[in-house]
Design a protein around this motif. Structure first.
Motif, short mmCIF file in Angstrom:
data_model
loop_
_atom_site.label_atom_id
_atom_site.label_comp_id
_atom_site.label_asym_id
_atom_site.label_seq_id
_atom_site.Cartn_x
_atom_site.Cartn_y
_atom_site.Cartn_z
N SER A 179 -61.52 -2.84 -45.27
CA SER A 179 -60.95 -1.40 -45.52
C SER A 179 -59.54 -0.64 -45.15
N THR A 180 -59.55 -0.12 -45.82
CA THR A 180 -57.88 0.87 -46.34
C THR A 180 -58.17 2.28 -45.00
N GLU A 181 -58.92 2.48 -44.84
CA GLU A 181 -59.20 4.06 -44.07
C GLU A 181 -59.10 4.10 -42.68
N LEU A 182 -57.82 4.61 -42.00
CA LEU A 182 -57.86 4.60 -40.27
C LEU A 182 -59.23 4.59 -39.50
N ASP A 183 -60.05 6.22 -39.95
CA ASP A 183 -61.31 6.67 -39.93
C ASP A 183 -62.00 5.29 -39.51
N GLU A 184 -62.31 5.55 -40.81
CA GLU A 184 -63.33 4.21 -40.63
C GLU A 184 -63.02 2.79 -40.00
N ILE A 203 -70.16 -5.45 -35.38
CA ILE A 203 -69.15 -5.18 -36.23
C ILE A 203 -67.82 -5.38 -36.71
N VAL A 204 -67.63 -6.46 -37.64
CA VAL A 204 -66.31 -6.73 -37.68
C VAL A 204 -65.13 -5.99 -38.47
N ALA A 205 -63.86 -4.89 -38.29
CA ALA A 205 -63.51 -4.91 -39.77
C ALA A 205 -62.60 -6.00 -40.28
N LEU A 206 -61.84 -5.67 -41.49
CA LEU A 206 -61.03 -6.65 -41.67
C LEU A 206 -60.14 -5.29 -42.01
N ALA A 207 -58.61 -5.11 -41.76
CA ALA A 207 -57.92 -4.26 -41.30
C ALA A 207 -56.53 -4.42 -42.40
N GLY A 208 -56.04 -3.58 -43.37
CA GLY A 208 -55.16 -4.04 -44.35
C GLY A 208 -55.44 -3.24 -45.38
N ASP A 262 -64.09 4.37 -36.99
CA ASP A 262 -65.30 4.57 -36.64
C ASP A 262 -66.38 3.89 -36.07
N LEU A 263 -66.21 2.84 -36.57
CA LEU A 263 -67.02 1.47 -36.94
C LEU A 263 -66.95 -0.08 -36.51
N ALA A 264 -65.61 0.00 -36.13
CA ALA A 264 -65.79 -1.48 -35.73
C ALA A 264 -65.83 -2.11 -34.26
N ASP A 265 -66.82 -2.63 -33.61
CA ASP A 265 -66.02 -3.54 -33.14
C ASP A 265 -65.76 -4.66 -32.43
N GLU A 266 -64.88 -4.82 -33.02
CA GLU A 266 -63.28 -5.59 -33.01
C GLU A 266 -62.50 -5.43 -34.60
N VAL A 267 -61.29 -5.70 -34.16
CA VAL A 267 -60.48 -5.18 -35.73
C VAL A 267 -59.46 -6.36 -35.91
N VAL A 268 -59.63 -7.13 -36.77
CA VAL A 268 -59.20 -7.65 -37.51
C VAL A 268 -57.40 -7.45 -38.75
N THR A 269 -56.69 -7.62 -38.13
CA THR A 269 -55.75 -6.97 -39.21
C THR A 269 -55.31 -7.87 -39.93
N LEU A 270 -55.17 -7.55 -41.20
CA LEU A 270 -54.63 -8.58 -42.14
C LEU A 270 -53.60 -8.70 -42.86
N SER A 271 -52.39 -9.39 -43.27
CA SER A 271 -50.94 -9.07 -44.42
C SER A 271 -50.58 -10.34 -44.88
N MET A 310 -50.38 -2.13 -39.99
CA MET A 310 -51.73 -2.12 -41.17
C MET A 310 -49.94 -0.95 -42.07
N THR A 311 -49.17 -0.08 -41.95
CA THR A 311 -48.28 0.12 -42.30
C THR A 311 -46.54 -1.23 -42.80
N HIS A 312 -46.94 -1.64 -41.86
CA HIS A 312 -45.97 -3.28 -41.92
C HIS A 312 -44.60 -2.64 -41.41
N VAL A 313 -44.28 -1.32 -40.27
CA VAL A 313 -43.50 -0.96 -40.31
C VAL A 313 -41.78 -1.98 -39.64
N GLU A 314 -42.81 -2.87 -39.46
CA GLU A 314 -41.53 -4.04 -39.35
C GLU A 314 -41.73 -4.80 -39.91
N ARG A 315 -40.60 -4.90 -41.31
CA ARG A 315 -40.55 -5.79 -42.54
C ARG A 315 -40.82 -7.51 -41.79
N GLU A 316 -41.69 -7.91 -42.61
CA GLU A 316 -41.40 -9.26 -41.39
C GLU A 316 -41.00 -10.14 -43.34
#
Lengths: 494, 326, 344
Positions: free
Chosen positions: A445-450, A274-279, A453-462, A484-490
């Protein structure tokens, strides 16, 4: 506002919120999805009424039954859904719907007003006769803010105003916000982007699970501590899932996926993983899934399912290759609300269940009951899906994708959006079972918990690019939220 | 609609839905009963066997066209405003082509009707063109072509052609009624049991979801239109046979409006995805009853049209109010 | 293929396609008949303008409702009823007849507009019913026969050529166009109509009285159609019971050529005028070529279908928007980042 409580169905979205905002103050609302920020905004703007508690503006108690009430009290909301009329000009949009407008539009008198408003948001150079549809997104956002200001706003609520803007445009929005605040308007700034929050806001209120955790002055906060406040306790799932024997090559391979919003996405997913696309919104996570599902005609790139090339841009081609898509909008792009569970479950496989153009009803019924049993909807086979709760609707949608033998790839966009807590865990269980049964699963998903909870691998996009790709074990909650929250403004090149 | 937050806790009863569908049928039945009673009491010759037979006979061709219209509505394409024109040109074509034999002419006419409407389906399903505008435009085109080919004169069947059996009366009812019954059974079965038939409902209810589910939307819409065209052609054949001649003034437009009214009154609800072919026929019967009653009382075609229009509006209102209550 | 369609969907509409079409038609009109052997005279222009006078107001009526995001099928019925009312009530008093026709149109528009806006029913379905009612009423009043108007003199006055190419009839129609164009461009009502057509939800949020504007648009359309019917009846000195679909085909094509999209919010009265003029020139040209009426039917039919297909390619139609009105999600294209650069 004092003691505002709002309960929504089984969800207690807001639990006794107390919030005070001074005139001219820029106040941030932070918290990840489901924490209650959007519900509070809805209450404040009159879309939803609170169950308990009071609100007061300038000392006067207010009670909103209708968005119009909120507007009259001086509350305006600017969110990502631009509420300007594209076919009208800027000046017409600014003047639209103002009470006491004369029948004959006199250009001279309103000219000053319009120019003044545009100047307040930094758009002095903009010709008011330009049609809104010709403006960039940032310019439209600014015009919306100008319109809100033009209505004598006491409270300006900005809900994720910069999610899809370039840096230049963000700067202009900041300037406009600061100008508004200096003129006495209070600003409520709802955002995931902690860097921005720290840059322009005076105070921050952090929300978590419907509670307001704290309100502090920005000056006293450090980025890390803000994230810690937002995260709180995250329940992880420690059950170890069986690792399936890997195939020779990954079930799904994506190389150089390009669309107008994506710039070169590479992915590889094995069966059983299960791969999560986080962003956040606008990061492109959902677009990847849509492109893989064949819903983006201009998509290009190489996609392989089981080593066979998948033609992009055609939903039926993707389906035939085994890619099943569950969109994030089940009501208008997924389910047939008036049809029964049975019909919905087999909607994508009528081809295989037909012979000589006629449906084999016995086969259809047996497959449908099989699917219904897996997702737990067998008692509701004949009921129209539109009457179900969000969770059951999502289960019906999910059920469509299952039982595809050995070829399956599940593409799930926000799989538990609009689903209550109980339904959520059921759906997560179904997803895990589907993976164990041999499917490859990719979900956005945009939900941290999810994600955790589910992912085997996390891919973050921006901004349409992959920022990081790591196995779950290597991801900490704070890092994920930070990414995800872009703390360092690129610096993003549009 | 603004401020749209659904605050009600959703109930999971399918019973509510079934009840409302059932109510449509009972409403129609009650209304029909009311008309029958009123008619019997106030109009001579209405409730006699002859009168009723007259009504039922009149429904034949209208019902056939209405069945076709139903398929278009079910596929979500609102209405096909051409069907009346297709009917007219079909009757003209059939009569002209009878020189190659009655049955071949019949087949050829139906194919022509199907093709003409298939083009509309292509534009509407494939290019998402507005169905009203497309069908009106192509209706004009059809009449134009027919006018050109026949030089605006009346078409007569070739001498000696034996087509009378098409318009003959069997057991008191014209052939068209039997054809209608057979057609309804066939189309209803097709809609329920064939793959394309099921797809039509899905596309009609939500074409966006259908497309996302990999359903061939264009082909499905075209299928609906093909059936509509075939039905209109069939109606034209029967009309031509009944009248013994065909002209551009045969008044095909009347069939378009009445067919739409039949579909609406019968409950296919102009929404796509919902409704049954049988209901349309009940709707057609209802309209025919009212028309007949008006006719017996001395009202002309204008009054019938007026009443049909009022009926349509009433039905639309009733449906919308029911939807809101849900 | 679908990529091509998607790309077509994004191309900006060519500015003033209406004017380009008009120029094309003018050129064709001037050149083709002469090439075919007939002579070009001011009478030809007069004829074209008379056609414009006959159908132009219906195009305007339908076009206004389309700009507001609706579709008034009943204009056809009102056209017929307007003529019938004018003839019946205007024997000896033409102005009374006209006034009556206009009043009936307003009432019909008010009723339909209220149903559409208050009950949120698709305007195409409602106006279809309205069309049946109005046409049925017209036929009932006339006993299904053409009713003749006694004072032929009125028609003569209406159609007498002024300045060789115009007539009272065309002047009245042009006047209506000017009036409506002014309202659309210079008044709050006009702006609200365009706003509601462009995005009813956003307009409502902004404070526009969407219901009132929608109803008002149908009233305008009813008035214009009724007026058109009255004028036409006087010109012909009789009220026709069956106008056929031709006026609707003309009106729809004129509006679409004139830049009024089927989705609403777009288009101007001037565009509709240009579209109507273009079509009038086309039909007059056919007349001069002495082509049988079916040629015109075919060509305008094809034009309408083509315009609809093209319009459908580019935008969502009223119909699709209605189908989606049950769901809460809107299909937004946030646009591209960057756009016209703003100087910081």
């Amino acid at each position: 506002m004092a003691g505002v409580t709002k309960s929504y169905g089984a969800l207690h979205a807001l639990k006794g919120i107390d919030l005070t905002v001074e005139a001219g103050e820029i106040h941030a609302l932070c918290g990840h999805n489901g924490a209650g920020k959007s519900t509070l905004v809805k209450v404040l703007s009159g879309i939803v009424r609170q169950d308990a508690g009071t609100m007061a503006i300038d000392g006067r108690t207010v009670d909103f039954h209708h968005p119009g009430d909120a507007q009259r009290a001086g509350v305006s909301v600017v969110d990502q859904e631009i509420s300007l009329i594209p076919a009208l000009s800027v000046r017409e949009n600014l003047l639209l719907g103002l009470p006491n407008a004369p029948f004959f539009v006199r250009h001279a008198t309103s000219e000053l007003f319009v120019k003044g408003l545009l100047a307040r948001v930094g758009l002095e150079g903009l010709n008011p006769l330009t049609l809104v549809e010709r403006l960039s997104l940032g310019e439209r956002q600014l015009v919306e803010i100008a319109r809100a200001l033009g209505r004598g706003g006491r409270l300006l609520i900005l809900d994720e105003p910069t999610a899809t803007l370039s840096d230049v445009e963000i700067d202009l929005v900041f300037k406009a916000v600061k100008t508004a605040a200096s003129e006495g308007t209070s600003v409520l700034y709802v955002s995931h982007r902690l860097g921005e929050v720290l840059e322009i806001c005076d105070k921050v209120s952090v929300f978590r699970d419907g509670n307001k955790v704290t309100t502090s002055e920005v000056g006293k906060l450090v980025k890390r501590s803000l994230i810690e406040l937002m995260v709180g306790e995250v329940k992880g799932d420690d059950t170890v899932r069986p690792v399936l024997a890997a195939e020779v090559s990954p079930r799904l391979q994506v190389r150089g996926l390009q669309t107008p919003r994506l710039h070169g996405i590479d992915l590889a997913v094995d069966r059983g993983r299960i791969v999560a696309l986080a962003g956040q919104i606008g990061s492109g996570a959902g677009d990847v899934l849509r492109a893989l599902a064949g819903l983006v005609p201009e998509a290009s790139g190489l996609v392989f399912a089981e080593d066979k090339r998948v033609r992009l841009g055609s939903p039926s081609a993707s389906l035939r290759a085994g890619l099943s898509y569950v969109s994030n909008d089940r009501k208008s792009e997924g389910l047939f609300l008036e049809q029964s569970t049975q019909t919905n479950l087999v909607a994508t496989r009528l081809d295989s269940l037909s012979r000589a153009g006629f449906v084999r009803s016995r086969a259809l019924r047996s497959i449908a009951s099989g699917l219904a049993r897996i997702v737990g909807l067998e008692s509701k086979m004949a009921s129209p899906v539109g009457t179900f709760s969000g969770g059951n609707q999502q289960k019906a949608f999910l059920g469509r994708c299952l039982m595809r033998g050995d070829k399956g790839v599940l593409l799930l966009d926000e799989p538990t959006r609009g689903v209550d807590v109980a339904g959520r865990s059921e759906i997560h269980r179904l997803i895990r079972d589907a993976a164990t049964a041999g499917n490859a699963v990719v979900f956005a998903s945009t939900e941290l918990d999810e994600i955790l909870d589910l992912a085997d691998e996390v891919v973050t996009l921006s901004a349409g690019r992959i920022v990081s790709a790591r196995p779950r074990a290597e991801v900490t909650t704070e890092e994920l939220l930070s990414d995800m929250t872009h703390v360092e403004r690129e610096v993003v090149n549009p | 609609m603004t401020g749209e937050m659904v605050l009600t806790v959703p109930t999971e009863s399918g019973r509510k839905n079934r009840r409302s569908i059932g109510r449509a049928e009972t409403l129609l039945a009650v209304a029909t009963l009311a008309v029958l009673v009123y008619g019997a009491l106030t109009t001579d010759g209405f409730l006699t066997l002859e009168g009723l037979k007259a009504t039922v006979s009149g429904v034949g061709i209208l019902g056939i066209v209405a069945v076709g219209m139903t398929c278009v509505t079910l596929s979500g394409s609102l209405f096909c405003l051409t069907l009346g024109s297709t009917l007219t040109i079909s009757s003209m074509a059939f009569l002209s082509w009878m020189s190659i034999g009655v049955l071949p002419a019949l087949v050829l006419t139906i194919v022509m009707g199907a093709l003409v409407c298939a083009v509309q389906g292509l534009l509407i399903g494939g290019l998402a063109a507005n169905p009203i505008v497309v069908t009106v435009g192509l209706g004009s085109l059809q009449i134009g072509v027919a006018s050109w080919l026949t030089n605006q004169s009346t078409v007569y069947p070739p001498a000696g052609a034996s087509y009378q059996w098409l318009s003959a009366v069997y057991a008191g009812l014209p052939l068209s009624v039997y054809v209608l019954v057979a057609l309804v059974l066939a189309v209803a079965a097709w809609l329920s049991w064939s793959r394309t038939g099921q797809l039509i409902r899905l596309v009609g209810e939500n074409s966006r979801a259908a497309r996302a589910a990999g359903i061939p939307v264009t082909g499905t819409v075209v299928a609906g239109f093909v059936i509509a065209g075939g039905c209109a052609a069939l109606g034209g054949v029967l009309l031509g046979a009944t009248d013994g001649n065909a002209t551009l003034l045969s008044g095909g437009d009347r069939y378009t409006y009445d067919a739409i009214a039949a579909v609406l009154v019968g409950g296919a609800a102009a929404g796509g995805g919902r409704g049954k072919v049988q209901h349309t026929v009940y709707g057609a019967l209802f309209i025919a009853l009212i028309s007949n009653m008006l006719l017996l009382r001395g009202f002309g075609g204008g009054a019938q049209m007026l009443v049909t229009g009022v009926l349509v509006l009433i039905v639309l209102l009733i449906f919308q109010m029911r939807r809101r209550v849900r | 293929m679908s990529a091509l369609i998607a790309k077509l969907k994004r191309t900006p509409l060519p500015r003033s396609s209406a004017s380009m079409t008009f120029l094309l038609m003018t050129v064709m009109f001037a050149v083709v008949p002469v090439a075919a052997g007939s002579t070009f005279s001011t009478f030809s222009v007069y004829t074209a303008l008379q056609i414009f006078g006959t159908y132009g107001l219906i195009a305007l009526a339908l076009g206004i409702t389309m700009i507001a995001g609706q579709f008034d099928l009943s204009t056809l019925g009102m056209y017929s009823l307007g003529g019938m009312v004018a003839v019946k009530l205007g024997q000896g008093a033409p102005m009374t007849g006209v006034a009556a026709a206009v009043l009936v149109g307003a009432v019909a528009g008010l009723i339909q507009g209220s149903i559409v806006s208050r009950f949120r029913i698709n305007s195409m379905a409602v106006t279809l019913g309205g069309f049946l009612v109005l046409l049925g009423l017209s036929r009932t009043l006339g006993d299904d026969r053409t009713v003749s108007y006694d004072d032929v003199g009125v028609g003569i006055i209406l159609d007498r050529p002024l300045a060789a190419v115009l007539s009272m009839h065309t002047l009245v129609v042009l006047g209506c166009f000017v009036l409506i164009a002014t309202v659309m461009a210079r008044t709050r009502l006009g702006r609200d109509i365009r706003a509601v057509g462009g995005d009813a939800r956003a307009s409502h949020i902004a404070g526009v009285h969407v219901e009132r504007v929608t109803t008002g648009v149908f009233v305008i359309s009813g008035v214009l159609a009724g007026l058109a019917g009255a004028l036409n009846a006087f010109t012909l000195s009789s009220a026709l019971v069956n106008p056929g679909f031709a006026p609707l085909v003309f009106a729809g094509t004129a509006a679409l050529i004139g830049g009024v999209g089927l989705a609403g919010g777009r288009g101007t009265a001037w565009g509709i005028a240009l579209g109507a003029l273009s079509l009038s020139l086309l039909q007059a040209m056919f007349g001069m070529l002495a082509s049988p009426s079916w040629v015109s039917s075919i060509i305008t039919g094809v034009l309408l279908a083509a315009a609809a297909a093209f319009s459908g390619l580019r935008r969502q139609t009223v119909w699709m928007a209605w189908k989606r009105s049950m769901s809460h999600m809107t299909n937004r294209n946030p646009g591209r980042l960057g756009g016209n650069g703003i100087s910081p």
